[in-house]
Design a protein around this motif. Structure first.
Motif, PDB file in Angstrom:
ATOM      1  N   LEU A 101      -7.934  -9.469  31.570  1.00  0.00           N
ATOM      2  CA  LEU A 101      -9.267  -8.982  32.192  1.00  0.00           C
ATOM      3  C   LEU A 101      -9.295  -7.529  31.706  1.00  0.00           C
ATOM      4  CD1 LEU A 101      -8.556 -10.317  35.788  1.00  0.00           C
ATOM      5  CD2 LEU A 101     -10.326 -11.055  34.044  1.00  0.00           C
ATOM      6  N   ALA A 102      -8.585  -6.718  31.516  1.00  0.00           N
ATOM      7  CA  ALA A 102      -8.691  -5.538  31.301  1.00  0.00           C
ATOM      8  C   ALA A 102      -9.273  -5.160  29.531  1.00  0.00           C
ATOM      9  CB  ALA A 102      -7.216  -4.460  31.122  1.00  0.00           C
ATOM     10  N   LEU A 103      -8.685  -6.082  28.862  1.00  0.00           N
ATOM     11  CA  LEU A 103      -9.175  -6.326  27.455  1.00  0.00           C
ATOM     12  C   LEU A 103     -10.639  -6.726  27.243  1.00  0.00           C
ATOM     13  CD1 LEU A 103      -6.017  -7.861  25.583  1.00  0.00           C
ATOM     14  CD2 LEU A 103      -6.792  -5.601  25.328  1.00  0.00           C
ATOM     15  N   LEU A 104     -10.865  -7.702  28.004  1.00  0.00           N
ATOM     16  CA  LEU A 104     -12.309  -8.183  28.091  1.00  0.00           C
ATOM     17  C   LEU A 104     -13.213  -7.220  28.662  1.00  0.00           C
ATOM     18  CD1 LEU A 104     -11.483 -11.887  29.177  1.00  0.00           C
ATOM     19  CD2 LEU A 104     -12.115 -11.163  26.780  1.00  0.00           C
ATOM     20  N   SER A 105     -12.770  -6.095  29.579  1.00  0.00           N
ATOM     21  CA  SER A 105     -13.726  -5.126  30.135  1.00  0.00           C
ATOM     22  C   SER A 105     -13.919  -4.178  29.070  1.00  0.00           C
ATOM     23  CB  SER A 105     -12.808  -4.717  31.234  1.00  0.00           C
ATOM     24  OG  SER A 105     -12.729  -5.417  32.251  1.00  0.00           O
ATOM     25  N   LEU A 106     -13.253  -3.943  28.233  1.00  0.00           N
ATOM     26  CA  LEU A 106     -13.619  -3.210  26.927  1.00  0.00           C
ATOM     27  C   LEU A 106     -14.883  -3.328  26.458  1.00  0.00           C
ATOM     28  CD1 LEU A 106     -10.487  -2.457  24.866  1.00  0.00           C
ATOM     29  CD2 LEU A 106     -11.597  -0.853  26.292  1.00  0.00           C
ATOM     30  N   SER A 107     -15.232  -4.886  26.309  1.00  0.00           N
ATOM     31  CA  SER A 107     -16.479  -5.270  25.556  1.00  0.00           C
ATOM     32  C   SER A 107     -17.722  -5.411  26.637  1.00  0.00           C
ATOM     33  CB  SER A 107     -16.354  -6.678  25.236  1.00  0.00           C
ATOM     34  OG  SER A 107     -15.065  -6.575  24.214  1.00  0.00           O
ATOM     35  N   ILE A 108     -17.152  -5.975  27.836  1.00  0.00           N
ATOM     36  CA  ILE A 108     -18.068  -5.900  28.987  1.00  0.00           C
ATOM     37  C   ILE A 108     -18.922  -4.655  29.474  1.00  0.00           C
ATOM     38  CG2 ILE A 108     -18.366  -6.742  31.398  1.00  0.00           C
ATOM     39  CD1 ILE A 108     -16.452  -8.789  30.893  1.00  0.00           C
ATOM     40  N   ASP A 109     -17.943  -3.622  29.397  1.00  0.00           N
ATOM     41  CA  ASP A 109     -18.500  -2.525  30.076  1.00  0.00           C
ATOM     42  C   ASP A 109     -19.248  -1.629  29.274  1.00  0.00           C
ATOM     43  OD1 ASP A 109     -18.233  -0.380  32.302  1.00  0.00           O
ATOM     44  OD2 ASP A 109     -17.589   0.872  30.715  1.00  0.00           O
ATOM     45  N   LEU A 110     -19.181  -1.977  27.805  1.00  0.00           N
ATOM     46  CA  LEU A 110     -20.080  -1.108  27.072  1.00  0.00           C
ATOM     47  C   LEU A 110     -21.763  -1.432  27.262  1.00  0.00           C
ATOM     48  CD1 LEU A 110     -21.517  -3.020  24.189  1.00  0.00           C
ATOM     49  CD2 LEU A 110     -19.083  -3.119  23.599  1.00  0.00           C
ATOM     50  N   VAL A 111     -21.831  -2.711  27.724  1.00  0.00           N
ATOM     51  CA  VAL A 111     -23.422  -2.563  27.997  1.00  0.00           C
ATOM     52  C   VAL A 111     -24.040  -1.614  28.996  1.00  0.00           C
ATOM     53  CG1 VAL A 111     -23.331  -5.188  27.351  1.00  0.00           C
ATOM     54  CG2 VAL A 111     -23.097  -4.497  29.766  1.00  0.00           C
ATOM     55  N   ARG A 112     -23.088  -1.096  29.626  1.00  0.00           N
ATOM     56  CA  ARG A 112     -23.579  -0.044  30.554  1.00  0.00           C
ATOM     57  C   ARG A 112     -24.047   1.319  29.982  1.00  0.00           C
ATOM     58  NH1 ARG A 112     -20.875   3.990  32.773  1.00  0.00           N
ATOM     59  NH2 ARG A 112     -18.873   3.203  31.908  1.00  0.00           N
ATOM     60  N   TRP A 113     -23.569   1.593  28.685  1.00  0.00           N
ATOM     61  CA  TRP A 113     -23.902   2.730  27.966  1.00  0.00           C
ATOM     62  C   TRP A 113     -24.458   2.575  26.840  1.00  0.00           C
ATOM     63  CZ3 TRP A 113     -21.209   3.214  23.619  1.00  0.00           C
ATOM     64  CH2 TRP A 113     -19.914   2.590  23.442  1.00  0.00           C
ATOM     65  N   TYR A 114     -23.941   1.306  26.015  1.00  0.00           N
ATOM     66  CA  TYR A 114     -24.533   1.337  24.663  1.00  0.00           C
ATOM     67  C   TYR A 114     -26.175   1.127  24.409  1.00  0.00           C
ATOM     68  CZ  TYR A 114     -25.001  -0.496  19.987  1.00  0.00           C
ATOM     69  OH  TYR A 114     -25.252  -0.755  18.663  1.00  0.00           O
ATOM     70  N   GLU A 134      -3.565 -10.919  15.484  1.00  0.00           N
ATOM     71  CA  GLU A 134      -4.821 -10.949  15.230  1.00  0.00           C
ATOM     72  C   GLU A 134      -5.796 -11.413  15.901  1.00  0.00           C
ATOM     73  OE1 GLU A 134      -5.852  -9.425  12.308  1.00  0.00           O
ATOM     74  OE2 GLU A 134      -4.004  -7.866  12.558  1.00  0.00           O
ATOM     75  N   GLN A 135      -5.266 -12.301  16.642  1.00  0.00           N
ATOM     76  CA  GLN A 135      -6.228 -13.308  17.631  1.00  0.00           C
ATOM     77  C   GLN A 135      -6.776 -12.271  18.611  1.00  0.00           C
ATOM     78  OE1 GLN A 135      -3.883 -16.528  19.343  1.00  0.00           O
ATOM     79  NE2 GLN A 135      -3.650 -17.565  17.268  1.00  0.00           N
ATOM     80  N   VAL A 136      -5.885 -11.570  19.237  1.00  0.00           N
ATOM     81  CA  VAL A 136      -6.270 -10.286  20.339  1.00  0.00           C
ATOM     82  C   VAL A 136      -7.085  -9.362  19.816  1.00  0.00           C
ATOM     83  CG1 VAL A 136      -5.376  -8.523  21.821  1.00  0.00           C
ATOM     84  CG2 VAL A 136      -4.034 -10.830  21.720  1.00  0.00           C
ATOM     85  N   ARG A 137      -6.672  -8.970  18.503  1.00  0.00           N
ATOM     86  CA  ARG A 137      -7.522  -7.817  17.810  1.00  0.00           C
ATOM     87  C   ARG A 137      -9.043  -8.504  17.810  1.00  0.00           C
ATOM     88  NH1 ARG A 137      -6.787  -3.974  13.352  1.00  0.00           N
ATOM     89  NH2 ARG A 137      -4.859  -4.873  13.056  1.00  0.00           N
ATOM     90  N   ASN A 138      -9.050  -9.676  17.131  1.00  0.00           N
ATOM     91  CA  ASN A 138     -10.424 -10.271  16.721  1.00  0.00           C
ATOM     92  C   ASN A 138     -11.203 -10.821  17.814  1.00  0.00           C
ATOM     93  OD1 ASN A 138      -9.677  -9.968  14.033  1.00  0.00           O
ATOM     94  ND2 ASN A 138      -8.917 -12.015  13.721  1.00  0.00           N
ATOM     95  N   MET A 139     -10.603 -11.183  19.019  1.00  0.00           N
ATOM     96  CA  MET A 139     -11.277 -11.700  19.972  1.00  0.00           C
ATOM     97  C   MET A 139     -11.707 -10.315  20.810  1.00  0.00           C
ATOM     98  SD  MET A 139      -9.307 -14.798  22.131  1.00  0.00           S
ATOM     99  CE  MET A 139      -7.660 -14.341  22.033  1.00  0.00           C
ATOM    100  N   VAL A 140     -11.170  -9.267  20.739  1.00  0.00           N
ATOM    101  CA  VAL A 140     -11.739  -8.071  21.469  1.00  0.00           C
ATOM    102  C   VAL A 140     -12.882  -7.668  20.635  1.00  0.00           C
ATOM    103  CG1 VAL A 140     -11.333  -5.890  22.242  1.00  0.00           C
ATOM    104  CG2 VAL A 140      -9.753  -7.590  22.847  1.00  0.00           C
ATOM    105  N   ALA A 141     -12.508  -7.422  19.500  1.00  0.00           N
ATOM    106  CA  ALA A 141     -13.628  -6.809  18.179  1.00  0.00           C
ATOM    107  C   ALA A 141     -14.912  -7.731  18.347  1.00  0.00           C
ATOM    108  CB  ALA A 141     -13.058  -6.933  16.854  1.00  0.00           C
ATOM    109  N   GLU A 142     -14.780  -9.083  18.177  1.00  0.00           N
ATOM    110  CA  GLU A 142     -16.012  -9.701  18.226  1.00  0.00           C
ATOM    111  C   GLU A 142     -16.765  -9.944  19.535  1.00  0.00           C
ATOM    112  OE1 GLU A 142     -17.451 -10.690  15.487  1.00  0.00           O
ATOM    113  OE2 GLU A 142     -15.470  -9.955  14.442  1.00  0.00           O
ATOM    114  N   PHE A 143     -15.987  -9.961  20.688  1.00  0.00           N
ATOM    115  CA  PHE A 143     -16.549 -10.166  21.977  1.00  0.00           C
ATOM    116  C   PHE A 143     -17.263  -8.666  22.263  1.00  0.00           C
ATOM    117  CE2 PHE A 143     -16.111 -10.237  26.798  1.00  0.00           C
ATOM    118  CZ  PHE A 143     -16.933 -11.419  27.000  1.00  0.00           C
ATOM    119  N   SER A 144     -16.794  -7.332  21.814  1.00  0.00           N
ATOM    120  CA  SER A 144     -17.516  -6.423  21.783  1.00  0.00           C
ATOM    121  C   SER A 144     -18.698  -6.112  20.726  1.00  0.00           C
ATOM    122  CB  SER A 144     -16.494  -5.159  21.390  1.00  0.00           C
ATOM    123  OG  SER A 144     -15.598  -4.844  22.316  1.00  0.00           O
ATOM    124  N   ARG A 145     -18.663  -6.578  19.682  1.00  0.00           N
ATOM    125  CA  ARG A 145     -19.665  -6.723  18.844  1.00  0.00           C
ATOM    126  C   ARG A 145     -20.922  -7.591  19.322  1.00  0.00           C
ATOM    127  NH1 ARG A 145     -18.802  -6.451  13.260  1.00  0.00           N
ATOM    128  NH2 ARG A 145     -16.846  -7.383  13.554  1.00  0.00           N
TER     129      ARG A 145
END
Length: 205
Positions: free
Chosen positions: A165-178, A93-104
């Motif tokens: 790093l790969a998980l965090l990149s999900l969130s970071i990369d979205l600013v390129r297209w969002y 749940e920690q991983v899910r929540n960290m990625v979800a909130e970082f992307s949000r």
């Protein structure tokens, strides 16, 4: 008389703080639109409704503005990740929540996120070093959750550092297209990325 002087001093500080915020907002707009290299101090001043000379009263250089935006953005991101990491005793749940909130966060603050992530090399070495500390703190929290999940037998991860790093990149990369006016909402992105994160680490949703 002393009371009047104190009030005047406080008013002056408030006005100065307000002006600094106007300049930071203007810099965010300019950097997000034209990039750091393509933005001049005159561009920032114009967006803030000020003269170029007035910028230097509050910020010594254009890079100082970029650093303050980056520092605020990274501090906010660290707080988001820390809160998410403490949201559950379960590493999954920690991983899910960290990625979800970082992307949000990156979706809601897409302009700042774009600047924070892609103008890093424009900072001075001293400023890059400070920002790098925030980034390492974020990576460490994600890595800790992954290692805890592996130890608990609820995740399959052979390279915790690389996976973090790969998980965090999900969130970071979205600013390129969002884009805020697009069809996908920040909540939808957060939910999708949280689920994708679990698949990436071999955890059950």
């Amino acid at each position: 008389m002393l009371s009047t002087m104190t009030t005047d001093s406080a008013t002056g500080r408030d006005r100065s703080a307000s002006t600094r915020e106007r300049l930071l907002d203007a810099a965010v707009e300019a950097f997000a639109t034209s990039g750091f290299a393509g933005t001049t101090t005159r561009d920032i001043a114009s967006r803030a409704g000020m003269s170029p000379a007035a910028v230097y009263v509050h910020h010594a250089t254009k890079e100082d503005l970029l650093f303050e935006i980056s520092r605020r953005g990274h501090r906010s991101a660290v707080q988001i990740i820390e809160k998410a990491s403490q949201s559950s005793p379960d590493p999954v749940e920690q991983v899910r929540n960290m990625v979800a909130e970082f992307s949000r966060w990156h979706a809601v603050n897409s302009r700042v996120g774009r600047i924070v992530q892609y103008e890093f090399d424009a900072l001075t070495p001293e400023h890059r070093a400070e920002i790098a500390e925030y980034r390492r703190a974020i990576e460490a929290l994600m890595r800790d959750a992954l290692e805890a999940g592996v130890e608990a037998g609820t995740m399959t991860v052979s390279d915790a550092k690389g996976t973090a790093l790969a998980l965090l990149s999900l969130s970071i990369d979205l600013v390129r297209w969002y884009h805020p006016s697009g069809a996908t909402t920040p909540d939808e992105i957060a939910s999708l990325h949280g689920d994708l994160a679990l698949r990436m680490v071999g955890a059950a949703a």
